[in-house]
Motif scaffolding. Structure first.
Motif, PDB file in Angstrom:
ATOM      1  N   GLU A   1      -1.497   7.170  -4.656  1.00 48.03           N
ATOM      2  CA  GLU A   1      -3.049   6.729  -4.676  1.00 48.03           C
ATOM      3  C   GLU A   1      -3.640   7.403  -5.909  1.00 48.03           C
ATOM      4  O   GLU A   1      -4.371   7.070  -6.600  1.00 48.03           O
ATOM      5  CB  GLU A   1      -3.402   6.612  -3.479  1.00 48.03           C
ATOM      6  CG  GLU A   1      -3.199   5.508  -2.583  1.00 48.03           C
ATOM      7  CD  GLU A   1      -4.016   5.486  -1.417  1.00 48.03           C
ATOM      8  OE1 GLU A   1      -4.566   6.441  -1.091  1.00 48.03           O
ATOM      9  OE2 GLU A   1      -3.882   4.620  -0.406  1.00 48.03           O
TER      10      GLU A   1
ATOM     11  N   ARG B   1     -12.352   8.797  -0.148  1.00 47.49           N
ATOM     12  CA  ARG B   1     -10.875   9.214  -0.447  1.00 47.49           C
ATOM     13  C   ARG B   1     -10.635  10.291  -1.240  1.00 47.49           C
ATOM     14  O   ARG B   1      -9.606  11.037  -1.238  1.00 47.49           O
ATOM     15  CB  ARG B   1     -10.293   7.764  -0.881  1.00 47.49           C
ATOM     16  CG  ARG B   1      -8.748   7.922  -1.235  1.00 47.49           C
ATOM     17  CD  ARG B   1      -7.964   8.438  -0.190  1.00 47.49           C
ATOM     18  NE  ARG B   1      -6.502   8.359  -0.566  1.00 47.49           N
ATOM     19  CZ  ARG B   1      -6.007   9.409  -1.144  1.00 47.49           C
ATOM     20  NH1 ARG B   1      -6.690  10.517  -1.426  1.00 47.49           N
ATOM     21  NH2 ARG B   1      -4.786   9.568  -1.432  1.00 47.49           N
TER      22      ARG B   1
ATOM     23  N   LYS C   1       0.571  -1.392  -0.103  1.00 48.33           N
ATOM     24  CA  LYS C   1      -0.004  -0.008  -0.060  1.00 48.33           C
ATOM     25  C   LYS C   1       0.815   1.250   0.125  1.00 48.33           C
ATOM     26  O   LYS C   1       0.442   2.284  -0.539  1.00 48.33           O
ATOM     27  CB  LYS C   1      -1.018   0.007   1.295  1.00 48.33           C
ATOM     28  CG  LYS C   1      -2.039   1.152   1.406  1.00 48.33           C
ATOM     29  CD  LYS C   1      -2.788   1.140   2.511  1.00 48.33           C
ATOM     30  CE  LYS C   1      -3.684   2.185   2.658  1.00 48.33           C
ATOM     31  NZ  LYS C   1      -5.015   2.052   3.828  1.00 48.33           N
TER      32      LYS C   1
ATOM     33  N   TYR D   1      -7.708  -2.707  -3.761  1.00 50.76           N
ATOM     34  CA  TYR D   1      -6.184  -2.304  -3.110  1.00 50.76           C
ATOM     35  C   TYR D   1      -6.471  -1.968  -1.735  1.00 50.76           C
ATOM     36  O   TYR D   1      -5.662  -2.395  -0.705  1.00 50.76           O
ATOM     37  CB  TYR D   1      -5.756  -1.226  -3.860  1.00 50.76           C
ATOM     38  CG  TYR D   1      -4.657  -0.143  -3.037  1.00 50.76           C
ATOM     39  CD1 TYR D   1      -3.398  -0.424  -3.075  1.00 50.76           C
ATOM     40  CD2 TYR D   1      -5.145   1.132  -2.664  1.00 50.76           C
ATOM     41  CE1 TYR D   1      -2.345   0.106  -2.346  1.00 50.76           C
ATOM     42  CE2 TYR D   1      -4.330   1.757  -1.980  1.00 50.76           C
ATOM     43  CZ  TYR D   1      -2.820   1.489  -2.005  1.00 50.76           C
ATOM     44  OH  TYR D   1      -2.249   2.226  -1.171  1.00 50.76           O
ATOM     45  N   VAL D   2      -7.374  -0.984  -1.289  1.00 50.23           N
ATOM     46  CA  VAL D   2      -7.648  -0.675   0.042  1.00 50.23           C
ATOM     47  C   VAL D   2      -7.973  -2.138   1.007  1.00 50.23           C
ATOM     48  O   VAL D   2      -7.446  -2.369   2.125  1.00 50.23           O
ATOM     49  CB  VAL D   2      -9.013   0.000   0.204  1.00 50.23           C
ATOM     50  CG1 VAL D   2      -9.156   0.178   1.672  1.00 50.23           C
ATOM     51  CG2 VAL D   2      -8.511   1.526  -0.257  1.00 50.23           C
ATOM     52  N   GLU D   3      -8.740  -3.090   0.521  1.00 50.36           N
ATOM     53  CA  GLU D   3      -9.030  -4.102   1.161  1.00 50.36           C
ATOM     54  C   GLU D   3      -7.858  -5.294   1.426  1.00 50.36           C
ATOM     55  O   GLU D   3      -7.727  -5.585   2.266  1.00 50.36           O
ATOM     56  CB  GLU D   3      -9.932  -5.020   0.509  1.00 50.36           C
ATOM     57  CG  GLU D   3     -11.746  -4.339   0.535  1.00 50.36           C
ATOM     58  CD  GLU D   3     -12.696  -4.721  -0.391  1.00 50.36           C
ATOM     59  OE1 GLU D   3     -12.265  -5.745  -1.086  1.00 50.36           O
ATOM     60  OE2 GLU D   3     -13.820  -4.657   0.100  1.00 50.36           O
TER      61      GLU D   3
ATOM     62  N   TYR E   1      -9.207   0.438  -6.792  1.00 50.21           N
ATOM     63  CA  TYR E   1      -9.122   1.285  -5.607  1.00 50.21           C
ATOM     64  C   TYR E   1      -9.582   0.420  -4.366  1.00 50.21           C
ATOM     65  O   TYR E   1      -8.817   0.128  -3.287  1.00 50.21           O
ATOM     66  CB  TYR E   1      -9.495   2.388  -5.760  1.00 50.21           C
ATOM     67  CG  TYR E   1      -9.256   2.991  -4.305  1.00 50.21           C
ATOM     68  CD1 TYR E   1      -7.956   3.456  -3.897  1.00 50.21           C
ATOM     69  CD2 TYR E   1     -10.308   3.602  -3.496  1.00 50.21           C
ATOM     70  CE1 TYR E   1      -7.765   4.110  -2.459  1.00 50.21           C
ATOM     71  CE2 TYR E   1     -10.043   4.095  -2.342  1.00 50.21           C
ATOM     72  CZ  TYR E   1      -8.742   4.367  -1.667  1.00 50.21           C
ATOM     73  OH  TYR E   1      -8.626   4.859  -0.428  1.00 50.21           O
TER      74      TYR E   1
ATOM     75  N   VAL F   1     -16.699   4.306  -0.613  1.00 49.99           N
ATOM     76  CA  VAL F   1     -15.084   4.129  -0.154  1.00 49.99           C
ATOM     77  C   VAL F   1     -14.585   5.275  -1.406  1.00 49.99           C
ATOM     78  O   VAL F   1     -13.409   5.904  -0.658  1.00 49.99           O
ATOM     79  CB  VAL F   1     -14.477   2.676  -0.488  1.00 49.99           C
ATOM     80  CG1 VAL F   1     -13.391   2.608  -0.213  1.00 49.99           C
ATOM     81  CG2 VAL F   1     -15.434   1.952   0.501  1.00 49.99           C
ATOM     82  N   TYR F   2     -14.498   5.277  -2.349  1.00 42.99           N
ATOM     83  CA  TYR F   2     -13.801   5.735  -3.513  1.00 42.99           C
ATOM     84  C   TYR F   2     -14.082   7.377  -3.215  1.00 42.99           C
ATOM     85  O   TYR F   2     -13.148   8.214  -3.161  1.00 42.99           O
ATOM     86  CB  TYR F   2     -14.109   5.574  -4.801  1.00 42.99           C
ATOM     87  CG  TYR F   2     -13.483   6.247  -5.780  1.00 42.99           C
ATOM     88  CD1 TYR F   2     -12.298   5.857  -6.265  1.00 42.99           C
ATOM     89  CD2 TYR F   2     -13.738   7.420  -6.596  1.00 42.99           C
ATOM     90  CE1 TYR F   2     -11.379   6.359  -7.269  1.00 42.99           C
ATOM     91  CE2 TYR F   2     -13.029   8.004  -7.620  1.00 42.99           C
ATOM     92  CZ  TYR F   2     -11.814   7.338  -8.019  1.00 42.99           C
ATOM     93  OH  TYR F   2     -11.067   7.871  -8.867  1.00 42.99           O
TER      94      TYR F   2
ATOM     95  N   GLU G   1      -5.727  -3.522   4.162  1.00 43.58           N
ATOM     96  CA  GLU G   1      -6.324  -3.683   5.418  1.00 43.58           C
ATOM     97  C   GLU G   1      -6.212  -5.208   5.662  1.00 43.58           C
ATOM     98  O   GLU G   1      -5.849  -5.737   6.969  1.00 43.58           O
ATOM     99  CB  GLU G   1      -7.813  -3.611   5.369  1.00 43.58           C
ATOM    100  CG  GLU G   1      -8.301  -2.108   5.185  1.00 43.58           C
ATOM    101  CD  GLU G   1      -9.768  -1.858   4.976  1.00 43.58           C
ATOM    102  OE1 GLU G   1     -10.411  -2.684   4.912  1.00 43.58           O
ATOM    103  OE2 GLU G   1     -10.261  -0.661   5.061  1.00 43.58           O
TER     104      GLU G   1
END
Length: 882
Positions: free
Chosen positions: A152, A411, A147, A489-491, A486, A407-408, A494
Motif C-alpha cells: 500500500e 492510513r 488487497k 481499493y479499500v472499498e 486508494y 480515509v487517506y 471491504e
C-alpha cells in the motif's frame, strides 16, 4: 497572389468540378494564407457545399506552392551570400544544394511509398484471412489485485516533494523524472530536440493545424483529406522520379489526441476518466525503476518501432483509430510516438482543447509561430474557449472529497513528512472553506447568484494559501489520483471481505472529485476581470438538494490572443458564421481592418430549391399597418397568450397538410415547448378534437425532451418517414424540438427528413440570469474604457457600450437560429421550405443577421400575407418538386 481576382485560374486540385461558390471560398482561403503576416479569414459556407474539401484543396494548394516558392528563394539567398565568387563556383554550389535537397525528398518519398505498399498488402491479406495475432503480455494484466497482494505504501503514498524546485519551470515535460526526460530526449521526444541526423526526415517548415469540435468531425475531415492529389513541394524538373511520381506527393497528416483516445496500456486505459489516465501515465514515467515504467513508452530500446510508427503514420493519412491500431501493432505508445511524426507532417489535426490551451500545446510540442491555424465549425469557437476554461464543483462532491481525504490521512497520515504534510493539510482547508461557503449559500433566498471570490476561501484561513503552489503540488505529486485510487481499493477490499449481502456504502464514485477540485482551483487563478464565479442550487441524481460553484470565462479575447498573435494566418470557417461582428469584436479586437477577410458564400442549391417565408401574423396585414391583433410575437411577455398559441397550432396544421414527409419545428426553450403542447392538447369550444389530435392525423408526432434520448427520438422519427410512402394516410412525421437543443446542431434533416423547418420566436438567452448579467456588464465596462480612451465623451461611450452589449446578446440568439435553419439543406439536390414564425423576423435588424443564402431566399413581402399566403407559396413550391 494576394488578390484572388488576379489569379482566377489557380488549379486547386479539387477531385470534382467545383461549383462557383466553392471557387470563391477556395480563392478567399488561398488569399488569406498568401498574405500571411497575421491575416484572419472569417468564412461562411453553408453545410452541403463541400466546405471541408474546399478548405483542404485551398490550403494544401497554397502550401505546396509556397514551399516551391521558398525553395527557389533559399537559393537566391545562398547566391547573395556568395557574391564576389566566380559564377561557376556559385552555380556549382547551387547545383549541389539542389541535388542534396531533391535526394533527401526522394529518399523520404521512397521510404513512405514502401510503407504504403506494405500497409496495403497487409490490408488485402486481412480482408481475405482471419489472422491470429499473438500479443506479448506486457506489464499489468488489467485485473485488480487482491488487497493483501498490494504494497500500500509503495502504491498509494505520495513521494517526497520539493516545492521550491522550479528548475523545470517552462519545460512541458517537467513533470517527468530526469531519467525519463533524458530517455525521451535521446529518441527525439524531449521538448523540441531533433532526432539523430542519420534518421532525420524532411522537416516541414510550415504546418497547417486543423481543429474541429468533435472526434467524428475530425475523422470526417481526414476522410476528405484522402480524396485529392497535390503536386510535389519541389519543382518537378529537379526530381528523378517517374513521371507519375513527379506530378504528385501524398499529404503527410498526423492526428493528435488525448491519452484517453490513444493509450494502449490496458492497466492505464481501463481507468476511464481522462484525469486518472493522465496521472497514472505520468506516475509510471516518473518511476526510476525500469520494471515499473510503462513498457510501451518510446525508449532507445524500441527506437526501431518508434520510427516504424512515425513512418507508417506519415505514409497513410491516419485517423485516431488508425494511430491506436498502429501503436498496438508495433507495440509503442501512440500518444508519445505521434510527436516524432510532427516535424515531418504538413497537416496536424487536433480537437479544440489541445489547440486552445497553451499548456496543452506546449506539452505536445506544438509551435504556432509562422504556421497556419484552421478552425472548422467555428460558429461555436467563443463558447469552446469558455468551456475549455470553465470549471465547477458541487457541495456533494466536496463532502465526498473530504471523506476520501480523511480515509487517506487515517492510513498514511503518520507517513506524510515535511512538505507533504503541509500541502495535504492545505488541501483539507480549501475543501472545508469551499464547503462552508456553499453551506451558507444554501440558506440564502434565491436559486442562483454571483459569488464573491474573496469570500469562498475566507473560512479556515484558506485565503492565505498560495493556490499556484497548491495546484502545482497536487499535479506533480499525483495526490488526487493516489487518494481516489486508494479509496477505491479499500472499498473493493471491504466488499470482498464483507460476509453481509448488503453492499458496502461507497464514497468513491466514477467522478474524479479531487481532479474536479484542481480544475476549479485553477480557474480561480485566472484574472478576476475576465471571469466570474456563480453559485446555483441544484439537485443530486437522487433528488437531494445540492449547490454548485461555477467559473465562467466572460471574454475569450485574452485566452485566444496567443493563437491570433502567433500564427501566420488564422481561418475561422463554418456553415453558419453569421453574424460576423462578435468574432471581430471578441477574438480580434485590435486587428487592423486590412488584415481581416470575411466571406459569406451562397449555397450550391438552385434558388428554386429554397422557399423562406416570414410568418408575421395569422391573417394578412393591411397595407400601411405595422401591427395587428393577429400578430405572432413570441417575446417572453407575450408568448403565453392562449389565442396566439392556438393560432400557431392551426398554422402548423395547415403546413402539415401541404408539406410532404418530415416537418421540424424549433421552439425557444423546453419549457415553452411543453407549454405549447399542453395548450394544443386541450380542447376548446370551437372543436371537440384538440389541435394535438388533429396534428396526429396528418403526421406521426414526436417531441424532444430535456432529459430524454435524442438518438431514440431521431431514429423513430426517421423510421416513421422512410418506412411510409408519400401517399400514406399519415404523410410523414412532425418533430418538435428546441433551438440550442440536441437536434439543433450536428443532426442532418436532409432530403425527406426535413422538407420544412419552422422557427418559433427568437430564442434570446435569459438576460436576467447571473451569467448573462455578468457578460453584459463585462462587455459594457470594457467598451466604455476602450471608447473613453479613444476620445469619446462619457455619455457617448456609455451609449455605444450599451449598443455593443445589445448586439452581442442579439447575435447569440441569431447564431442559434441560424444553426437550426441549417439542419435542412444538406446537398445540391436537396430542397426545403423555411418558415420564420415571428413578426420580428421581418425587421431589417434581424433579417440582416441571417446567412446570405437564407436572406436571398426570403419571399419578398411574405411578412404581410398571413397563413393563407404561406399555404399558397408552399403548395406551388412542393407541387414543382413532384
Amino acid at each position: 497572389m494576394a488578390d484572388d481576382s488576379k489569379h482566377p485560374d489557380i488549379d486547386f486540385h479539387h477531385p470534382f468540378t467545383p461549383y462557383d461558390v466553392q471557387l470563391d471560398f477556395m480563392r478567399a482561403v488561398y488569399d488569406v494564407l498568401e498574405k500571411g503576416d497575421g491575416q484572419v479569414g472569417i468564412l461562411e459556407s453553408p453545410t452541403g457545399t463541400g466546405k471541408s474539401l474546399s478548405l483542404i484543396c485551398a490550403a494544401l494548394t497554397w502550401l505546396r506552392n509556397h514551399k516551391r516558392s521558398q525553395f527557389e528563394s533559399s537559393f537566391s539567398a545562398v547566391a547573395e551570400t556568395m557574391a564576389g565568387e566566380p559564377d561557376w563556383v556559385i552555380q556549382a554550389a547551387l547545383k549541389r544544394k539542389r541535388l542534396e535537397l531533391a535526394q533527401r525528398w526522394e529518399e523520404r518519398e521512397a521510404k513512405l511509398k514502401k510503407v504504403r505498399e506494405r500497409e496495403k498488402a497487409l490490408e488485402e491479406k486481412a480482408a481475405g484471412l482471419q489472422r491470429d495475432r499473438k500479443r506479448a503480455r506486457v506489464g499489468e494484466d488489467g485485473v485488480r489485485r487482491k488487497k493483501q497482494e498490494v504494497d500500500e505504501e509503495e502504491e498509494f503514498l505520495v513521494a517526497e516533494w520539493q516545492g521550491g524546485d522550479d528548475g523545470d519551470e517552462g519545460d512541458p515535460l517537467g513533470y517527468l523524472s530526469k531519467e525519463t526526460r533524458a530517455m525521451m530526449a535521446k529518441v527525439g521526444l524531449g521538448g523540441y530536440k531533433k532526432e539523430d541526423e542519420d534518421d532525420k526526415g524532411v522537416e516541414e517548415p510550415v504546418k497547417i493545424y486543423y481543429t474541429s469540435r468533435t472526434h467524428s468531425q475530425l475523422t470526417q475531415f481526414i476522410s476528405e483529406l484522402r480524396r485529392p492529389e497535390f503536386p510535389p513541394s519541389l519543382p518537378a524538373e529537379l526530381l528523378s522520379s517517374s513521371e507519375d511520381e513527379a506530378t504528385k506527393e501524398a499529404v503527410k497528416q498526423i492526428p493528435l489526441s488525448s491519452r484517453q483516445k490513444l493509450c494502449i496500456n490496458p492497466a492505464v486505459s481501463k481507468l476511464g476518466s481522462l484525469s486518472a489516465i493522465n496521472d497514472r501515465c505520468t506516475e509510471l514515467q516518473q518511476s526510476k525503476t525500469k520494471d515499473k515504467k510503462c513498457s510501451f513508452m518510446p525508449t532507445a530500446e524500441n527506437l526501431k518501432q518508434t520510427h516504424q510508427f512515425r513512418d507508417t503514420a506519415l505514409a497513410t493519412v491516419p485517423d485516431i483509430e488508425d494511430m491506436f491500431r498502429i501503436g498496438k501493432e508495433v507495440q509503442v505508445c501512440p500518444y508519445y510516438a505521434s510527436r516524432t511524426a510532427i516535424p515531418g507532417a504538413e497537416v496536424i489535426t487536433l480537437p479544440y482543447p489541445l489547440l486552445l490551451q497553451k499548456s496543452a500545446r506546449d506539452a505536445l510540442g506544438i509551435k504556432l509561430e509562422g504556421n497556419i491555424v484552421i478552425i472548422d465549425e467555428a460558429h461555436n469557437i467563443m463558447d469552446a474557449v469558455a468551456n475549455v476554461y470553465a470549471a465547477e464543483i458541487k457541495l456533494s462532491e466536496l463532502r465526498r472529497g473530504r471523506q476520501m481525504l480523511g480515509v487517506y490521512v487515517k492510513r498514511f497520515g503518520k507517513k506524510l513528512k515535511g512538505e507533504n504534510r503541509v500541502m495535504v493539510a492545505q488541501v483539507g482547508k480549501v475543501v472545508e472553506s469551499l464547503s462552508a461557503y456553499l453551506n451558507e449559500q444554501m440558506k440564502v433566498k434565491g436559486d442562483q447568484g454571483i459569488a464573491d471570490p474573496n469570500m469562498i476561501l475566507k473560512s479556515r484561513g484558506a485565503d492565505m494559501i498560495n493556490l499556484f503552489q497548491l495546484i502545482k503540488y497536487i499535479q506533480e505529486s499525483k495526490l488526487a489520483y493516489k487518494i481516489e485510487s486508494y479509496v477505491s481499493y479499500v472499498e473493493d477490499g471491504e466488499q470482498q471481505d464483507s460476509e453481509s449481502t448488503a453492499p458496502v456504502k461507497k464514497i468513491f464514485s466514477s467522478t474524479p472529485v479531487l481532479h474536479t477540485l484542481v480544475s476549479f482551483l485553477t480557474a480561480l487563478t485566472n484574472l478576476s476581470t475576465e471571469g466570474k464565479i456563480f453559485y446555483e442550487k441544484v439537485q443530486t441524481p437522487g433528488g437531494s438538494p445540492d449547490i454548485k460553484l461555477s467559473y465562467l470565462l466572460l471574454s475569450p479575447t485574452h485566452a485566444f490572443s496567443s493563437i491570433a498573435t502567433s500564427a501566420r494566418a488564422v481561418i475561422l470557417a463554418g456553415g453558419t458564421m453569421s453574424p460576423f461582428e462578435d468574432f471581430k469584436a471578441h477574438l480580434f479586437p485590435t486587428l487592423p481592418a486590412e488584415k481581416l477577410t470575411t466571406l459569406s458564400c451562397g449555397h450550391v442549391i438552385p434558388t428554386s430549391n429554397l422557399c423562406v417565408w416570414t410568418l408575421a401574423s395569422s391573417k394578412p396585414v393591411p397595407a400601411g399597418s405595422t401591427t395587428t391583433p393577429d400578430m405572432f410575437e413570441f417575446s417572453f411577455q407575450k408568448r403565453s397568450d392562449e389565442a396566439m398559441i392556438r393560432q400557431l397550432g392551426l398554422a402548423l396544421l395547415n403546413v402539415c397538410s401541404v408539406v410532404p414527409d418530415g416537418v421540424v419545428m424549433f421552439f425557444p426553450s423546453y419549457g415553452y415547448l411543453d407549454e405549447v403542447v399542453s395548450g394544443w392538447q386541450s380542447s376548446d369550444n370551437s372543436s371537440t378534437t384538440s389541435i394535438w389530435d388533429r396534428l396526429g392525423t396528418k403526421k406521426v408526432l414526436f417531441r424532444e425532451s430535456k432529459g430524454g434520448s435524442s438518438d431514440e427520438v431521431l431514429q423513430s422519427y426517421t423510421d416513421a418517414i422512410l418506412s411510409h410512402p408519400s401517399d400514406a394516410k399519415t404523410n410523414g412525421a412532425l418533430l418538435l424540438s428546441v433551438v440550442g437543443g440536441k437536434m439543433s446542431e450536428g443532426i442532418n434533416f436532409s432530403d425527406r427528413l426535413g422538407r420544412c423547418v419552422l422557427i418559433v420566436g427568437l430564442p434570446y438567452p435569459n438576460i436576467n440570469s447571473p451569467e448573462w448579467k455578468a457578460r453584459i456588464e463585462y462587455i459594457e465596462s470594457t467598451a466604455v474604457s476602450r471608447l473613453e480612451g479613444s476620445g469619446k465623451t462619457k455619455e457617448q461611450a456609455v451609449q455605444e457600450a450599451k449598443n455593443a452589449a445589445r448586439e452581442f446578446y442579439e447575435n447569440a440568439c441569431m447564431r442559434a437560429v441560424n444553426q437550426s435553419i441549417g439542419r435542412a439543406i444538406r446537398h445540391r439536390g436537396d430542397y426545403a421550405a423555411i418558415v420564420l414564425v415571428d413578426r420580428r423576423f421581418g425587421t431589417e435588424r434581424i433579417k440582416s443577421k441571417l446567412p446570405g443564402w437564407i436572406r436571398g431566399g426570403v419571399v419578398a413581402g411574405s411578412e404581410g400575407k398571413g397563413v393563407g399566403g404561406l399555404m399558397g407559396a408552399l403548395g406551388v413550391f412542393f407541387r414543382g418538386k413532384r
